[in-house]
Design an enzyme around this catalytic site. Structure first.
Site, PDB file in Angstrom:
ATOM      1  CB  SER A   6     -22.987  10.091  15.284  1.00 16.14           C
ATOM      2  OG  SER A   6     -21.873   9.318  15.622  1.00 16.14           O
TER       3      SER A   6
ATOM      4  CB  THR B  50     -23.443  13.745   6.420  1.00 17.67           C
ATOM      5  OG1 THR B  50     -22.119  14.158   6.736  1.00 17.67           O
ATOM      6  CG2 THR B  50     -23.476  12.234   6.260  1.00 17.67           C
TER       7      THR B  50
ATOM      8  N   GLY C 261     -22.358  17.490  13.348  1.00 16.19           N
ATOM      9  CA  GLY C 261     -21.370  17.513  14.428  1.00 16.19           C
ATOM     10  C   GLY C 261     -20.678  16.190  14.675  1.00 16.19           C
ATOM     11  N   GLY C 262     -20.723  15.258  13.695  1.00 18.44           N
ATOM     12  CA  GLY C 262     -20.006  13.995  13.877  1.00 18.44           C
ATOM     13  C   GLY C 262     -20.429  13.317  15.164  1.00 18.44           C
TER      14      GLY C 262
ATOM     15  NE  ARG D 290     -23.580   6.217   7.360  1.00 19.26           N
ATOM     16  CZ  ARG D 290     -22.861   7.244   7.802  1.00 19.26           C
ATOM     17  NH1 ARG D 290     -23.138   8.492   7.433  1.00 19.26           N
ATOM     18  NH2 ARG D 290     -21.864   7.048   8.649  1.00 19.26           N
TER      19      ARG D 290
ATOM     20  CB  THR E 259     -23.301  16.239   9.237  1.00 18.61           C
ATOM     21  OG1 THR E 259     -22.308  15.223   9.108  1.00 18.61           O
ATOM     22  CG2 THR E 259     -24.659  15.609   9.337  1.00 18.61           C
TER      23      THR E 259
HETATM   24  N1  GLY Z   1     -20.557  11.241   9.064  1.00 20.52           N
HETATM   25  C1  GLY Z   1     -21.055  11.543  10.314  1.00 20.52           C
HETATM   26  C2  GLY Z   1     -22.025  10.537  10.790  1.00 20.52           C
HETATM   27  O1  GLY Z   1     -22.677   9.907   9.999  1.00 20.52           O
HETATM   28  O2  GLY Z   1     -22.131  10.325  11.955  1.00 20.52           O
END
Ligand code: GLY
Length: 567
Positions: free
Chosen positions: A448, A394, A468-469, A103, A376
């Site tokens: 998410s 993403t 899909g956020g 991340r 994503t």
């Molecule tokens: N950027 C979307 C997520 O990481 O949930």
């Protein structure tokens, strides 16, 4: 006496039947691609093909992960990336499980209030568009860490096809043409000069990526440090600072991917393995599945009133917890075990009744309008040895911050928006955050992303995930339920219409024209707010299902250009 016994047996068998009504039969004609050995399902055929070629050469799922991830960075620039980050969950051939977190991180110069004006209000666009929105990318560190631990083929063999793809170029699809058109204005806003994507690209045109090919070539030759400490790092930092960003060489040099223990839990005889914080995916999925487990979903039927109610109410409660408790576990104490404890979840669901919708809150967040649905991307891989991976990666929004480094050939993420800029103020997904997800230097923003692997009877059953956020978690949930509760094939399960609730705003999103009008009317009568306009597409799920005969079925979501390839 004998009569009584017969009567008792009759009653016993009747009530057993009631408790376990038979599930619908699998419709074998609705299967996706079926292969004998190994498979890659991703958002673009070019990436699935490159990954599969690596598998055919004898590489394992981890080699193919590196190839597929970097091929998506070329073929699917709206979400595939080297300017972003991601998560992988794996289950190896011996049943060992694990996860890696690559991340993005907040830059060292980031501050808690960096997106607020002098009055303490969120400055619109600052965390979403341009250089200030960018977190320190983790993708290159992630793929190299995976290769170092599990890879078997030389880096050169894995990356050469990716470099070749970037040089040869990628054909524009119809969906990509439409997507590029939609983003011309933000591209112009975020970039000082015209960028490659600001030409009038049409379906069947070929876009070549020479700058990205050069960057990939240097990474291939010099390894992960090329991106974090080498020439690429220096050029990237200069670009970021020229564009008003705060990323430094120290930020890049300090970046490390982290191995994490996944969240695991049982659901009706399945073992679910999903991503742990700093993704909320695994905990949230566990909460929802454990809250719905006592209800006979298969008896209620797929997308029926009762099924939608139960799932919605569990989602509402899980997302409320998400917003308060979850953040980067290296910075905050995430009470993960407590949040998925049986008693706690039973108690959470005790206020639910089929008679009436629960109200999320009186706080109005009706101003949230936009759900960007394509950001994503997810891919799943199973190799011939039995290793399985699920990876979601993403740059956050579609084309991330829209800031494109023409010199190096890639978009930069706008992942900083996944932090809570101000407690109680929704981000672009309408998600509300609290102190646990506030900004701090080097902290990872809450995600998410829900790359998930499912086991049944101690064996691999499924690898699944989606973009899909905020809708990622609920899309993965519905796909697993579609297979397990409603006996769908993998392909049916990913194609099936989806809905989504995330506590706030207090509304159920439905994919339009996909649900029975009478069901939606009944929901409204029970006090649910529904919206069919805001989310034309909810998730683009890709998955692989292991069939009883050991073959693999791919589910490539029809909502995108997603493709399953295998052999
Ligand atoms: N950027 C979307 C997520 O990481 O949930």
């Amino acid at each position: 006496m004998k009569k009584t016994l017969i009567l008792l047996l009759f009653i016993a068998s009747f009530s057993a039947c009631k408790q376990a009504p038979t599930k619908p039969k699998v419709d074998e004609s609705k299967r996706g691609l079926i292969v004998d050995n190994a498979m890659v399902v991703s958002a673009r055929a070019e990436a699935s093909k490159i990954g599969t070629e690596i598998l055919k050469k004898g590489g394992n799922a981890f080699d193919a992960m590196m190839a597929t991830e970097l091929a998506l960075a070329v073929a699917y620039p709206s979400a595939g990336n080297i300017g972003g980050g991601g998560f992988m969950v794996y289950r190896d051939k011996d049943g060992n499980i694990g996860g890696i977190d690559y991340r993005e991180k907040a830059p060292l110069a980031a501050t808690k209030d960096m997106y607020l004006d002098e009055e303490g209000n969120v400055i619109p666009g600052k965390s979403t568009l341009g250089a200030m929105a960018v977190g320190i990318p983790g993708t290159v560190a992630g793929v190299f860490a995976v290769h170092e631990k599990f890879g078997t083929l030389p880096i050169k063999e894995i990356l050469e096809p990716v470099v070749a793809l970037a040089r040869k170029g990628v054909v524009v699809t119809k969906k990509q043409e439409a997507r590029l058109k939609r983003f011309q204005e933000p591209f112009a806003k975020a970039n000082k000069d015209s960028i490659l994507f600001m030409k009038n690209w049409k379906e069947n045109d070929t876009i070549k990526y020479p700058a990205l090919a050069e960057t990939m070539q240097r990474i291939m030759e010099n390894g992960r440090d090329e991106f974090y400490k080498g020439e690429t790092a220096k050029r990237l930092v200069k670009f970021m600072q020229d564009n008003g960003g705060i990323m430094t060489e120290e930020d890049l040099a300090k970046y490390e991917a982290k191995w994490r223990t996944p969240v695991t839990f049982e659901y009706d005889g399945l073992k679910i393995i999903s991503m742990s914080p700093p993704s909320s995916g695994g905990i949230c999925l566990a909460q929802i599945m454990k809250m719905v487990e006592p209800y006979d979903l298969h008896e209620y039927g797929h997308n029926t009133l009762k099924s939608i109610q139960v799932i919605t109410e569990a989602e509402r409660r899980a997302y409320a917890d998400r917003s308060y408790y979850l953040g980067d576990p290296d910075f905050v104490n995430v009470p993960g075990d407590d949040l998925i404890a049986d008693d706690y979840l039973k108690d959470r669901m005790s206020s639910f009744s089929f008679e009436k919708a629960t109200k999320s809150s009186d706080v109005s967040h009706g101003k949230v309008q936009v759900v960007e649905s394509n950001e994503t991307t997810h891919y799943s891989i199973v190799d011939k040895f039995g290793n399985a991976i699920a990876v979601t990666t993403t740059i956050n929004a579609t084309y991330g911050s829209k800031l494109y480094c023409s010199d190096l050939g890639f978009f930069l993420n706008n992942e900083m928006d996944d932090f809570s800029s101000k407690p109680g103020v929704p981000n672009m997904f309408g998600l509300i955050g609290a102190e646990a997800n506030s900004i701090a230097p080097e902290k990872r923003m809450l995600s998410s992303m829900t790359p998930t692997i499912v086991e049944k009877d101690g064996k691999l059953l499924m690898s699944v995930g989606t973009p899909g956020g905020s809708t990622i978690i609920t899309s993965v949930l519905q796909t697993v339920l579609n297979v397990h509760e409603y006996n769908m094939t993998m392909q049916q399960a990913v194609n099936a219409p989806r809905f989504h609730h995330q506590w706030l705003p207090d509304v159920i999103l439905f994919e339009p024209n996909s649900f029975e009008r009478a069901t939606l009317d009944s929901l409204q009568q029970l006090g649910y707010q529904i919206n069919e306009d805001r989310a034309p597409v909810i998730g683009k799920v890709d998955g692989i299902l292991v069939l009883d005969n050991g073959k693999l079925e791919g589910g490539a979501d029809k909502r995108g250009d997603d493709t399953a390839i295998g052999y």
